[in-house]
Structures are given as C-alpha cells and as structure tokens.
Design a protein around this motif. Sequence first.
Motif, PDB file in Angstrom:
ATOM      1  N   ASP A   1      39.936  50.335  45.178  1.00 38.35           N
ATOM      2  CA  ASP A   1      40.672  49.921  43.976  1.00 38.35           C
ATOM      3  C   ASP A   1      40.315  48.480  43.646  1.00 38.35           C
ATOM      4  OD1 ASP A   1      42.493  49.350  41.955  1.00 38.35           O
ATOM      5  OD2 ASP A   1      44.146  50.408  42.912  1.00 38.35           O
ATOM      6  N   GLY A   2      39.227  48.299  42.916  1.00 38.28           N
ATOM      7  CA  GLY A   2      38.743  46.967  42.576  1.00 38.28           C
ATOM      8  C   GLY A   2      39.741  46.126  41.803  1.00 38.28           C
ATOM      9  N   PRO A   3      40.381  46.667  40.751  1.00 38.66           N
ATOM     10  CA  PRO A   3      41.351  45.868  39.995  1.00 38.66           C
ATOM     11  C   PRO A   3      42.501  45.367  40.860  1.00 38.66           C
ATOM     12  CG  PRO A   3      40.681  47.777  38.718  1.00 38.66           C
ATOM     13  CD  PRO A   3      40.095  47.953  40.093  1.00 38.66           C
ATOM     14  N   ARG A   4      42.998  46.210  41.758  1.00 42.37           N
ATOM     15  CA  ARG A   4      44.092  45.782  42.634  1.00 42.37           C
ATOM     16  C   ARG A   4      43.602  44.722  43.627  1.00 42.37           C
ATOM     17  NH1 ARG A   4      48.926  48.003  43.487  1.00 42.37           N
ATOM     18  NH2 ARG A   4      48.274  49.886  42.378  1.00 42.37           N
ATOM     19  N   PHE A   5      42.397  44.882  44.108  1.00 46.01           N
ATOM     20  CA  PHE A   5      41.827  43.888  45.016  1.00 46.01           C
ATOM     21  C   PHE A   5      41.726  42.532  44.315  1.00 46.01           C
ATOM     22  CE2 PHE A   5      38.619  41.626  47.397  1.00 46.01           C
ATOM     23  CZ  PHE A   5      38.829  42.000  48.718  1.00 46.01           C
ATOM     24  N   ALA A   6      41.319  42.548  43.062  1.00 46.37           N
ATOM     25  CA  ALA A   6      41.206  41.311  42.299  1.00 46.37           C
ATOM     26  C   ALA A   6      42.556  40.631  42.131  1.00 46.37           C
ATOM     27  CB  ALA A   6      40.579  41.585  40.932  1.00 46.37           C
ATOM     28  N   GLU A   7      43.601  41.428  41.915  1.00 38.99           N
ATOM     29  CA  GLU A   7      44.938  40.891  41.679  1.00 38.99           C
ATOM     30  C   GLU A   7      45.655  40.500  42.969  1.00 38.99           C
ATOM     31  OE1 GLU A   7      46.436  40.037  38.792  1.00 38.99           O
ATOM     32  OE2 GLU A   7      44.379  40.367  38.082  1.00 38.99           O
ATOM     33  N   THR A   8      45.128  40.892  44.100  1.00 37.42           N
ATOM     34  CA  THR A   8      45.770  40.550  45.374  1.00 37.42           C
ATOM     35  C   THR A   8      44.883  39.602  46.178  1.00 37.42           C
ATOM     36  OG1 THR A   8      44.921  42.637  46.311  1.00 37.42           O
ATOM     37  CG2 THR A   8      47.181  42.638  45.468  1.00 37.42           C
ATOM     38  N   PHE A   9      43.896  40.108  46.845  1.00 40.90           N
ATOM     39  CA  PHE A   9      43.083  39.283  47.734  1.00 40.90           C
ATOM     40  C   PHE A   9      42.318  38.187  47.004  1.00 40.90           C
ATOM     41  CE2 PHE A   9      43.694  43.189  50.161  1.00 40.90           C
ATOM     42  CZ  PHE A   9      44.121  42.674  51.370  1.00 40.90           C
ATOM     43  N   LEU A  10      41.658  38.538  45.913  1.00 41.62           N
ATOM     44  CA  LEU A  10      40.885  37.524  45.195  1.00 41.62           C
ATOM     45  C   LEU A  10      41.804  36.454  44.609  1.00 41.62           C
ATOM     46  CD1 LEU A  10      38.249  36.408  44.097  1.00 41.62           C
ATOM     47  CD2 LEU A  10      38.464  37.974  42.141  1.00 41.62           C
ATOM     48  N   LYS A  11      42.892  36.867  44.032  1.00 37.66           N
ATOM     49  CA  LYS A  11      43.846  35.913  43.440  1.00 37.66           C
ATOM     50  C   LYS A  11      44.423  34.989  44.503  1.00 37.66           C
ATOM     51  CE  LYS A  11      47.907  35.756  40.422  1.00 37.66           C
ATOM     52  NZ  LYS A  11      48.877  36.588  39.655  1.00 37.66           N
ATOM     53  N   GLN A  12      44.796  35.536  45.658  1.00 32.37           N
ATOM     54  CA  GLN A  12      45.331  34.713  46.747  1.00 32.37           C
ATOM     55  C   GLN A  12      44.291  33.706  47.234  1.00 32.37           C
ATOM     56  OE1 GLN A  12      47.467  36.945  49.909  1.00 32.37           O
ATOM     57  NE2 GLN A  12      47.187  38.700  48.555  1.00 32.37           N
TER      58      GLN A  12
ATOM     59  N   LEU B   1      32.727  38.351  39.382  1.00 29.89           N
ATOM     60  CA  LEU B   1      33.324  39.210  40.401  1.00 29.89           C
ATOM     61  C   LEU B   1      34.561  39.898  39.847  1.00 29.89           C
ATOM     62  CD1 LEU B   1      33.706  40.415  43.182  1.00 29.89           C
ATOM     63  CD2 LEU B   1      34.790  38.266  43.904  1.00 29.89           C
ATOM     64  N   HIS B   2      35.396  39.144  39.152  1.00 33.14           N
ATOM     65  CA  HIS B   2      36.594  39.738  38.560  1.00 33.14           C
ATOM     66  C   HIS B   2      36.207  40.857  37.594  1.00 33.14           C
ATOM     67  CE1 HIS B   2      40.353  40.064  36.258  1.00 33.14           C
ATOM     68  NE2 HIS B   2      40.929  39.560  37.339  1.00 33.14           N
ATOM     69  N   GLN B   3      35.180  40.628  36.807  1.00 36.95           N
ATOM     70  CA  GLN B   3      34.720  41.652  35.869  1.00 36.95           C
ATOM     71  C   GLN B   3      34.174  42.871  36.609  1.00 36.95           C
ATOM     72  OE1 GLN B   3      31.889  39.438  33.557  1.00 36.95           O
ATOM     73  NE2 GLN B   3      33.442  38.427  32.306  1.00 36.95           N
ATOM     74  N   ASP B   4      33.391  42.631  37.645  1.00 37.33           N
ATOM     75  CA  ASP B   4      32.810  43.744  38.399  1.00 37.33           C
ATOM     76  C   ASP B   4      33.899  44.574  39.082  1.00 37.33           C
ATOM     77  OD1 ASP B   4      30.259  43.036  37.666  1.00 37.33           O
ATOM     78  OD2 ASP B   4      29.767  42.030  39.560  1.00 37.33           O
TER      79      ASP B   4
ATOM     80  N   LEU C   1      31.580  38.610  48.587  1.00 37.49           N
ATOM     81  CA  LEU C   1      31.819  39.204  47.271  1.00 37.49           C
ATOM     82  C   LEU C   1      31.586  38.196  46.152  1.00 37.49           C
ATOM     83  CD1 LEU C   1      34.975  41.437  47.828  1.00 37.49           C
ATOM     84  CD2 LEU C   1      32.762  42.208  46.953  1.00 37.49           C
ATOM     85  N   ILE C   2      32.066  36.980  46.331  1.00 38.50           N
ATOM     86  CA  ILE C   2      31.847  35.954  45.301  1.00 38.50           C
ATOM     87  C   ILE C   2      30.359  35.633  45.204  1.00 38.50           C
ATOM     88  CG2 ILE C   2      32.263  33.532  44.691  1.00 38.50           C
ATOM     89  CD1 ILE C   2      35.085  33.888  45.900  1.00 38.50           C
TER      90      ILE C   2
END
Length: 218
Positions: A65-76, A92-95, A166-167
């Motif tokens: 679940d890429g969108p959820r990963f972006a909103e949790t791990f990446l955002k943190q 990365l957010h777009q991908d 990932l970044i």
Amino acid sequence: MIYRLYTISFILLLLPLINLHSQDIYKFNGWNDSIVMLAHTGMDSDFLSRDEKKVILLQNLARMDGPRFAETFLKQYIILKDLKSNKYIKSLHQDLQRVKDLPMLIPEKDLYNAARGHATKSGVKGTEGHKGFKARYSPLMENYIEIGENIYYGDYTPEEIVLQLLIDKGIEDLGHRENILNPRFNAIGLSIKPHKNYKYNCVVSFGLLPRSYKDYIQ
C-alpha cells in the motif's frame, strides 16, 4: 536471463520511526494488524536477524500500500529529520501513490547467502560497490528469471535502510527505489554486517521466481 545492476548510495543516520514489539510482532499506527502480519514474510525465518526481518517487512508494506506508506513512514521520516522538500522526496511520494498490492517479497536462503557473502567480504575489506555481481548471482540464475541488488552503507536502523534507499537521493536513475518497488520481484535475501569504513553495510538481493504469493500463503 536478466541481470540488474544499480549504483550504491551513501546513507546518513536516521532516527528510529517505530518501536519494536515483543517476539517480532509489530504494531504500526495507521496500519491494520492483519495487513502487517501478511507483509511480515520473514517472521518465522531461522536465518534472518530481527533487523533483517524488519527491513523485509517495511519494504513489503511499501509494496502492499504505497499511499499509506507515504502517509505514515515517509511522513514520519520527513518530520523527524526536518527535511526540506526536494525532487527525490517529491518523486517518491508520486511513485508511492501508484503502488498497490504488489507481490510480497519472500525470503529465500540462496539470496540471503549471496547477500551475506558480499556484505561480509565488503565489511572486512572496507570496500564498496557491486564488484563480483555476475559471479555472485550466476549460480542462482538456473532458478531465477531476474535478479537485482541494493547496497546501503552507514549507521542503521531498519527504517533508515528502507527510507533512504526509497528516497535514493543523488541516484539519478533511482535504481534502489526501482528495485524495492519492482512489481516483478517476489523473492528477497539480505544481510546486515559491520563495515570497516562505514560502520555497517546492508546488501539486499531481489529475485523473480516463477511463483505467486498464493503459493507462499497456501
């Protein structure tokens, strides 16, 4: 046979994002426990360390679940590191917005052995890079259709390894990110070992086996 060879990136220290729960069971804010368990394909492995299992888990969550990963791990991560927006974070957010239900990466002992050998040798000698890639993986190509490799250097937590790769800052072809989010890969092996010059190195071996995730869960 297809070989995938990518450039390594140099890694900075990050802070841990998530606390460890007992017996390798993890609970992440914003994630359903049943989803986390499905992604934790290395939990019962007898050849992976706890941190190595968690690296696999985090990569599988990004693939699931890429969108959820972006909103949790990446955002943190961005908040903890007080990062300024740049083209790598934006892309990365777009991908991640386009990533959903990719095959889970399932640990394989032969990929682990290849990763461990290179991580150990590089760590002792203080070397870096993918030297010996073909020799390392040629013996495995009888079973694998495609193989890729990522390498991380520096201090680490599992979150650091996954988020930094990932970044992929400074890597113009985003080869590390491409490997992690490659929809064709369904197998993985990795090893974290001390490194003479960078404290630690983590070699991640990806593979494509002629199987499906259903084969694993049945």
